[in-house]
Design a protein around this motif. Structure first.
Motif, PDB file in Angstrom:
ATOM      1  N   ASP A 258       1.207  -1.013  -0.124  1.00 41.24           N
ATOM      2  CA  ASP A 258       0.330   0.013  -0.151  1.00 41.24           C
ATOM      3  C   ASP A 258       0.948   1.182  -0.047  1.00 41.24           C
ATOM      4  OD1 ASP A 258      -3.127   0.869   0.539  1.00 41.24           O
ATOM      5  OD2 ASP A 258      -1.325   1.874   1.895  1.00 41.24           O
ATOM      6  N   LEU A 259       0.316   2.017  -1.056  1.00 39.05           N
ATOM      7  CA  LEU A 259       1.212   3.165  -1.499  1.00 39.05           C
ATOM      8  C   LEU A 259       1.177   4.709  -0.020  1.00 39.05           C
ATOM      9  CD1 LEU A 259       1.253   4.165  -4.190  1.00 39.05           C
ATOM     10  CD2 LEU A 259       2.957   3.113  -3.798  1.00 39.05           C
ATOM     11  N   VAL A 341       4.546  -2.811   3.122  1.00 39.09           N
ATOM     12  CA  VAL A 341       3.753  -3.826   2.977  1.00 39.09           C
ATOM     13  C   VAL A 341       4.501  -4.918   4.124  1.00 39.09           C
ATOM     14  CG1 VAL A 341       6.293  -4.353   2.841  1.00 39.09           C
ATOM     15  CG2 VAL A 341       4.798  -5.888   1.642  1.00 39.09           C
ATOM     16  N   GLY A 342       3.445  -6.186   3.669  1.00 34.08           N
ATOM     17  CA  GLY A 342       3.283  -6.933   5.021  1.00 34.08           C
ATOM     18  C   GLY A 342       2.954  -8.571   4.714  1.00 34.08           C
ATOM     19  N   LYS A 357      -3.891 -11.497   6.946  1.00 36.22           N
ATOM     20  CA  LYS A 357      -3.221 -11.910   7.688  1.00 36.22           C
ATOM     21  C   LYS A 357      -1.937 -10.499   7.233  1.00 36.22           C
ATOM     22  CE  LYS A 357      -3.195 -15.988   9.810  1.00 36.22           C
ATOM     23  NZ  LYS A 357      -2.768 -16.941   9.886  1.00 36.22           N
ATOM     24  N   ALA A 358      -1.066 -11.014   5.665  1.00 28.74           N
ATOM     25  CA  ALA A 358      -0.377  -9.626   5.154  1.00 28.74           C
ATOM     26  C   ALA A 358      -1.450  -8.197   5.407  1.00 28.74           C
ATOM     27  CB  ALA A 358      -0.923 -10.543   3.903  1.00 28.74           C
ATOM     28  N   ASP A 359      -2.426  -8.274   4.782  1.00 30.69           N
ATOM     29  CA  ASP A 359      -3.327  -6.932   5.394  1.00 30.69           C
ATOM     30  C   ASP A 359      -2.649  -5.714   7.079  1.00 30.69           C
ATOM     31  OD1 ASP A 359      -4.449  -4.090   4.426  1.00 30.69           O
ATOM     32  OD2 ASP A 359      -6.596  -5.283   4.849  1.00 30.69           O
ATOM     33  N   TYR A 363      -0.483  -2.706   7.940  1.00 30.61           N
ATOM     34  CA  TYR A 363      -0.712  -1.898   7.776  1.00 30.61           C
ATOM     35  C   TYR A 363      -0.409  -1.079   9.522  1.00 30.61           C
ATOM     36  CZ  TYR A 363      -5.581  -0.414   6.010  1.00 30.61           C
ATOM     37  OH  TYR A 363      -6.109  -0.019   4.828  1.00 30.61           O
ATOM     38  N   SER A 364       0.504  -2.603   9.921  1.00 34.23           N
ATOM     39  CA  SER A 364       1.327  -2.297  11.453  1.00 34.23           C
ATOM     40  C   SER A 364       2.805  -1.938  10.932  1.00 34.23           C
ATOM     41  CB  SER A 364       1.777  -3.727  12.411  1.00 34.23           C
ATOM     42  OG  SER A 364       2.643  -3.980  12.781  1.00 34.23           O
ATOM     43  N   ASP A 365       3.204  -2.236   9.628  1.00 40.08           N
ATOM     44  CA  ASP A 365       3.885  -1.559   8.669  1.00 40.08           C
ATOM     45  C   ASP A 365       3.590  -0.115   8.741  1.00 40.08           C
ATOM     46  OD1 ASP A 365       7.309  -1.917   7.945  1.00 40.08           O
ATOM     47  OD2 ASP A 365       5.521  -2.036   5.823  1.00 40.08           O
ATOM     48  N   LYS A 366       2.683   0.319   8.639  1.00 39.09           N
ATOM     49  CA  LYS A 366       2.708   1.409   7.774  1.00 39.09           C
ATOM     50  C   LYS A 366       2.903   2.348   9.353  1.00 39.09           C
ATOM     51  CE  LYS A 366      -0.053   2.328   5.014  1.00 39.09           C
ATOM     52  NZ  LYS A 366      -0.134   2.924   3.835  1.00 39.09           N
ATOM     53  N   ALA A 367       2.131   1.787  10.475  1.00 39.34           N
ATOM     54  CA  ALA A 367       1.712   2.291  11.286  1.00 39.34           C
ATOM     55  C   ALA A 367       3.399   2.757  11.808  1.00 39.34           C
ATOM     56  CB  ALA A 367       1.551   1.457  12.704  1.00 39.34           C
TER      57      ALA A 367
END
Length: 374
Positions: A258-259, A341-342, A357-359, A363-367
């Motif tokens: 996700d950008l 990315v997840g 799970k990847a999604d 979001y964890s990576d984005k946070a």
């Protein structure tokens, strides 16, 4: 990931293999039909020379050996295979016609029917030309050694030579043609060739229509499955694969991309700039895509990368490769592309839960990236 032309070429490659397999199956049905005729002749159901029908069957068996060997040993997509198959079927037809003559007069259409399935005019005209040549030869051979047309009148199974040897003296008052070459060419071979020519022209139009229809269907399928802007698979394709393909794959790895900050970029710089960033991101994902690693655009700036049967650590290496490519440039807009990315791995039957799970990991990576900037 492939362009439309590459996908179409791949489909043509697969069609060539399927057509060669169907031709080989046609050989088998051809042989079984002749075998049935031979059996019925042996039990005196058909009034045909047992020697000549046995000879025809023997030649057919011999000419079936090369296609069987090719099927076992050779790549069936090779372009020369169809021409060899079509030549062999023409030779088989000419041998049968030469020996059985009037019993097999319509058999010369068979090579054209085999050729039409290849959807190529070259194959069709090759069959016509080769068929015409073998028809000339078989007509002359059949005149001397095939079943004589007089058998229809006398209910017998003899050849021309038998009649010449038997009908001598005053018994035979009508003279035979002493030089039949010209008569056979003009009154037998030429009319049959013209009939085959008409068949060929009609079949050619059928091939052209079939080819154009296949091209339109392939293009419609491509448009249905592909995202027009990025050339990646679209969400429709992902949904289809999630139902019909991935459940049969033993193990898969999923990466959800996700950008970052796309809304802010669209608001401040315009949607054209945002679209350019999406295109750049797509190009990086397209570069790592292949038949085993498929990439989908499932949202405006959301992408799925799904890898079949990944090696240990392979999905992480692909993710790192894409990140490296993204960090090495800024795209055409001058803005640096940031993406979260997840990933997740598991059984292909659990494709939906793996994507979730990847999604969540994305979001964890984005946070984390936002916390790092704050």
């Amino acid at each position: 990931m492939n362009t439309f032309s590459k996908l179409y070429d791949t489909e043509l490659h697969n069609q060539e293999i399927k057509s060669n397999k169907r031709t080989l199956m046609g050989f088998c049905w051809f042989f079984l039909t002749l075998l049935l005729v031979w059996v019925l002749t042996m039990i005196n159901f058909f009034l045909i020379s047992k020697f000549l029908i046995s000879l025809s069957l023997g030649f057919t068996v011999l000419l079936l050996i090369p296609p069987v060997i090719i099927y076992k040993k050779t790549d069936l997509s090779s372009p020369w295979i169809k021409y060899l198959f079509l030549a062999l079927i023409s030779i088989i037809c000419s041998i049968i016609t030469a020996l059985l003559t009037y019993h097999a007069v319509l058999i010369f259409v068979m090579p054209l029917l085999f050729a039409i399935q290849y959807r190529k005019r070259q194959a069709l005209w090759f069959s016509f030309i080769f068929n015409t040549i073998t028809m000339f030869i078989s007509s002359y051979v059949g005149f001397y050694y095939g079943l004589c047309d007089l058998n229809l009148l006398l209910e017998s199974t003899h050849t021309r030579n038998w009649y010449l040897q038997t009908m001598t003296g005053s018994f035979l008052q009508i003279p035979f043609n002493e030089n039949p070459m010209f008569i056979i060419a003009v009154f037998e071979v030429l009319p049959r060739t013209l009939i085959l020519l008409i068949f060929t022209i009609m079949l050619q139009y059928t091939i052209i229509r079939s080819h154009n229809d296949a091209l339109r269907i392939a293009e419609l399928t491509y448009r249905k499955d592909m995202d027009a802007r990025t050339k990646l698979y679209n969400k429709n394709k992902y949904e289809d694969m999630a139902v019909n393909y991935y459940p049969s794959v033993g193990y898969i790895a999923v990466a959800f991309w996700d950008l970052n900050n796309l809304k802010m970029i669209n608001d401040n710089f315009g949607h054209a700039v945002g679209d350019s960033l999406i295109q750049t991101m797509s190009e990086k994902l397209l570069a790592v895509s292949n038949e085993r690693c498929r990439t989908y655009r499932v949202g405006g700036d959301e992408f799925l990368l799904i890898l079949d049967d990944p090696a240990p650590g392979e999905i992480n290496r692909i993710i790192q490769q894409v990140k490296t490519e993204l960090s090495s440039g800024t795209g055409t807009t001058g803005l640096r592309i940031l993406a979260a990315v997840g990933s997740a791995e598991g059984c292909g039957a659990d494709i939906r839960s793996l994507v979730k799970k990847a999604d969540a990991a994305m979001y964890s990576d984005k946070a984390k990236s936002k916390e790092g900037r704050s």
